[in-house]
Design a protein around this motif. Structure first.
Motif, PDB file in Angstrom:
ATOM      1  N   LYS A 173       0.837  -1.204   0.000  1.00 55.19           N
ATOM      2  CA  LYS A 173       0.000   0.000   0.000  1.00 55.19           C
ATOM      3  C   LYS A 173       0.867   1.247   0.000  1.00 55.19           C
ATOM      4  O   LYS A 173       0.500   2.261   0.602  1.00 55.19           O
ATOM      5  N   ALA A 174       2.027   1.129  -0.648  1.00 53.65           N
ATOM      6  CA  ALA A 174       2.917   2.296  -0.703  1.00 53.65           C
ATOM      7  C   ALA A 174       2.172   3.470  -1.323  1.00 53.65           C
ATOM      8  O   ALA A 174       1.272   3.288  -2.151  1.00 53.65           O
ATOM      9  N   PHE A 175       2.541   4.679  -0.922  1.00 52.62           N
ATOM     10  CA  PHE A 175       1.972   5.856  -1.561  1.00 52.62           C
ATOM     11  C   PHE A 175       2.175   5.707  -3.076  1.00 52.62           C
ATOM     12  O   PHE A 175       3.276   5.346  -3.517  1.00 52.62           O
ATOM     13  N   PRO A 176       1.140   5.931  -3.886  1.00 57.43           N
ATOM     14  CA  PRO A 176       1.248   5.624  -5.315  1.00 57.43           C
ATOM     15  C   PRO A 176       2.481   6.203  -5.993  1.00 57.43           C
ATOM     16  O   PRO A 176       3.091   5.554  -6.851  1.00 57.43           O
ATOM     17  N   SER A 177       2.897   7.403  -5.584  1.00 57.72           N
ATOM     18  CA  SER A 177       4.057   7.996  -6.250  1.00 57.72           C
ATOM     19  C   SER A 177       5.306   7.137  -6.030  1.00 57.72           C
ATOM     20  O   SER A 177       6.129   6.983  -6.944  1.00 57.72           O
ATOM     21  N   ASP A 178       5.437   6.545  -4.852  1.00 56.12           N
ATOM     22  CA  ASP A 178       6.585   5.672  -4.575  1.00 56.12           C
ATOM     23  C   ASP A 178       6.499   4.406  -5.422  1.00 56.12           C
ATOM     24  O   ASP A 178       7.506   3.904  -5.936  1.00 56.12           O
ATOM     25  N   HIS A 179       5.283   3.903  -5.558  1.00 54.10           N
ATOM     26  CA  HIS A 179       5.074   2.713  -6.383  1.00 54.10           C
ATOM     27  C   HIS A 179       5.483   3.005  -7.829  1.00 54.10           C
ATOM     28  O   HIS A 179       6.233   2.242  -8.445  1.00 54.10           O
ATOM     29  N   SER A 184       9.090   2.509 -12.329  1.00 51.24           N
ATOM     30  CA  SER A 184       9.766   3.116 -13.475  1.00 51.24           C
ATOM     31  C   SER A 184      11.272   2.935 -13.387  1.00 51.24           C
ATOM     32  O   SER A 184      11.949   2.848 -14.417  1.00 51.24           O
ATOM     33  N   GLN A 185      11.810   2.850 -12.180  1.00 51.61           N
ATOM     34  CA  GLN A 185      13.246   2.546 -12.052  1.00 51.61           C
ATOM     35  C   GLN A 185      13.527   1.147 -12.600  1.00 51.61           C
ATOM     36  O   GLN A 185      14.522   0.924 -13.294  1.00 51.61           O
ATOM     37  N   PRO A 192      11.695  -6.734 -15.810  1.00 54.73           N
ATOM     38  CA  PRO A 192      10.249  -6.951 -15.893  1.00 54.73           C
ATOM     39  C   PRO A 192       9.532  -6.436 -14.633  1.00 54.73           C
ATOM     40  O   PRO A 192      10.152  -6.325 -13.566  1.00 54.73           O
ATOM     41  N   PRO A 193       8.237  -6.145 -14.751  1.00 57.49           N
ATOM     42  CA  PRO A 193       7.480  -5.645 -13.591  1.00 57.49           C
ATOM     43  C   PRO A 193       7.549  -6.589 -12.389  1.00 57.49           C
ATOM     44  O   PRO A 193       7.411  -6.147 -11.244  1.00 57.49           O
ATOM     45  N   SER A 194       7.794  -7.880 -12.664  1.00 57.95           N
ATOM     46  CA  SER A 194       7.858  -8.836 -11.534  1.00 57.95           C
ATOM     47  C   SER A 194       9.064  -8.560 -10.632  1.00 57.95           C
ATOM     48  O   SER A 194       9.181  -9.143  -9.553  1.00 57.95           O
ATOM     49  N   ALA A 195       9.942  -7.650 -11.043  1.00 62.29           N
ATOM     50  CA  ALA A 195      11.074  -7.289 -10.170  1.00 62.29           C
ATOM     51  C   ALA A 195      10.615  -6.436  -8.990  1.00 62.29           C
ATOM     52  O   ALA A 195      11.394  -6.158  -8.081  1.00 62.29           O
ATOM     53  N   LEU A 196       9.368  -6.012  -9.035  1.00 69.46           N
ATOM     54  CA  LEU A 196       8.830  -5.267  -7.885  1.00 69.46           C
ATOM     55  C   LEU A 196       8.150  -6.254  -6.942  1.00 69.46           C
ATOM     56  O   LEU A 196       7.198  -6.946  -7.329  1.00 69.46           O
TER      57      LEU A 196
END
Ligand SMILES: Cc1ncc(COP(=O)(O)O)c(C=O)c1O
Length: 494
Positions: A173-179, A184-185, A192-196
């Motif tokens: 539930k991170a603040f969306p800007s942090d997400h 984007s980093q 790939p997105p799975s790295a998050l």
């Protein structure tokens, strides 16, 4: 949940809920006087559709007299979103305007007899007070750019993915800007997105994240993780994480960790240096009262900010001394700009980047002197006390708010506090989850009676008594209106 650490719980209800008790608590608190440092909007100001405070509109003839109720101070519990304006901000900003008007470009350099820093040195002038707020060495902090931008700059330096270690762990539930920033980093490195990896609460109905749970998710992904990025205080639930413990755990697994302190700075004392935090960033417009969207701040631990010279021969050594060689400097990689460069050689315009040691070397652009001025005004208010003393007051205010919320007359309360009841696990803010379907009606009633707080749809209200200016009397007035609103709303829904 009842809280045995709350000194107000267990008081006789007639005492706890009385006007007189709230007023006594304010009278007995030495820091109550700090409220006078702030402009508290009146109820009439909040309703006013013309620019500026109603009092100004009356004096310049654009508005007639207002009711006694509209002259009353509003009940402002939104300092976790935008802090109120310190009275001295206007004076500081007019000084800035006078400097600009009278000196033009020399405003950057003029050394004043009374010790005011020229614009060029304002970044240094803010270090001392900022470092005290976050438990850092002055060299470890700098006021620059804005929060999300700073997270990007810091991730550019600290997120160095390899084939084996490439994930970023954040909370679910991170603040969306942090997400977005973390995502984007990851994309920026063609990963790939799975790295998050996100840490989500075990319970779908309770936002609480225990330290054990956080540590276990980090451990689970340790072998493949390049960075952990967490909030000091979670914006939605108000939970204050154990920064020291989590940082130590990450380091034991060789993972750097950064903290988003948007909701922590100026709210709770943190000890970033002693806790060995790698980096942190924050904004100066919430508990810091620097004004909407004003310049942010960041921390880089001393051990990451070093700039070392390693000249290989006499000739290179001489060039390095003259600041015309950067090959011989060793420092942490970063996204650089001229303002991170050593002031002695910054204006040489010779394309040799010589970073300032410490956090200042992470600066990018010439900062807004207007913003720095507003932040200075805010820090000077903090300078009237210290963050530990302020935290003691904050603990009392929030405990009183909690006790008053738990004291609901006339049946079961149609809401639940979702912020941890342990004072060590929260700052000023209490988040209150209303029973389904009540939010709009409750919000409408309290807002039309001069309460300012922040809602998170579908059913959460965040109530944040800011210790610099909120009072026990504010909380008393809020609870009276809030409970009335709850009764009206539940009567309507049956
Ligand atoms: C926890 C948190 N992180 C990041 C942000 C984004 O801040 P900014 O818009 O200053 O980049 C906010 C803004 O409220 C926030 O609360």
């Amino acid at each position: 949940m009842a809280n045995s650490q709350n000194q107000f719980i267990g008081l006789e209800a007639s005492k706890l809920t009385s006007e007189a008790y709230a007023k006594t608590l304010d009278k007995e608190d030495a820091l109550s006087k700090l409220r006078n440092e702030f402009i508290i909007p009146t109820k009439g100001d909040l309703k006013n559709k013309r620019f500026g405070p109603v009092s100004k509109n009356i004096s310049n003839g654009t508005s007639g007299p207002v009711s006694a109720e509209d002259e009353e101070e509003s009940i402002y519990f939104c300092g976790n979103s935008l802090g109120l304006q310190p009275k001295r901000t206007r004076e500081y900003i007019s000084r800035y305007l006078d400097t600009w008007a009278s000196k033009g470009v020399f405003g950057h350099f003029t050394q004043y007899e009374d010790g005011h820093p020229p614009w060029l040195d304002m970044d240094d002038a803010l270090k001392d007070q900022t470092s005290k707020l976050v438990g850092a060495l002055p060299s470890e902090v700098v006021v620059m750019e804005t929060l999300t931008a700073n997270l990007h700059f810091l991730m550019a330096s600290f997120y160095r993915p390899t084939k084996d270690r490439y994930k970023i762990i954040i909370e679910g539930k991170a603040f969306p800007s942090d997400h977005y920033a973390a995502m984007s980093q990851i994309a920026h490195h063609n990963l790939p997105p799975s790295a998050l990896v996100t840490i989500t609460p075990p319970s779908p109905t309770d936002p609480y994240l225990s330290s054990d749970h956080i540590l276990s998710v980090i451990s689970e992904h340790a072998a493949t993780t390049a960075l952990v990025l967490l909030p000091g205080i979670q914006f939605y639930s108000g939970q204050y994480f154990d920064i020291e413990l989590i940082t130590r755990h990450c380091h034991s697994l060789n993972i750097p960790i950064g903290w988003d302190l948007a909701h922590a700075v100026g709210n709770v004392p943190v000890k970033l240096h002693d806790w060995n935090v790698d980096f942190a960033a924050w904004c100066n417009y919430k508990y810091l009262n620097g004004g909407p969207g004003t310049i942010g701040g960041l921390f880089v631990h001393d051990r990451h900010g070093q700039v070392e010279e390693s000249p290989s021969n006499d000739e290179e050594s001489a060039k390095a001394e003259n600041g015309i060689l950067d090959k011989t400097l060793t420092y942490r990689p970063r996204l650089s700009g001229w303002w991170g460069g050593d002031k002695k050689v910054r204006f040489n315009m010779d394309n040799v980047f010589v970073p300032i040691p410490g956090a200042s070397g992470f600066q990018v652009s010439n900062p807004s002197a207007l913003d720095l001025t507003a932040v200075l005004a805010s820090l000077d208010v903090f300078g009237l006390t210290d963050i530990d003393t302020l935290r003691e007051r904050s603990l009392r205010l929030t405990a009183y708010l909690e006790a008053r919320l738990l004291q609901y007359e006339g049946g079961e309360a149609p809401y639940k506090i979702i912020t941890p009841s342990n004072p060590a696990e929260r700052g000023a803010q209490l988040s209150v989850r209303l029973n389904p379907g009540l939010l709009d009606s409750i919000l409408h009633f309290i807002e039309s009676n001069g309460v300012v707080l922040d809602e998170r749809k579908p059913d959460v209200l965040r109530v944040a008594p800011a210790p610099l200016y909120n009072s026990f009397w504010d909380i008393h007035r809020f609870i009276t209106l809030f409970h009335e609103a709850c009764k009206r709303a539940t009567a309507k829904t049956g």
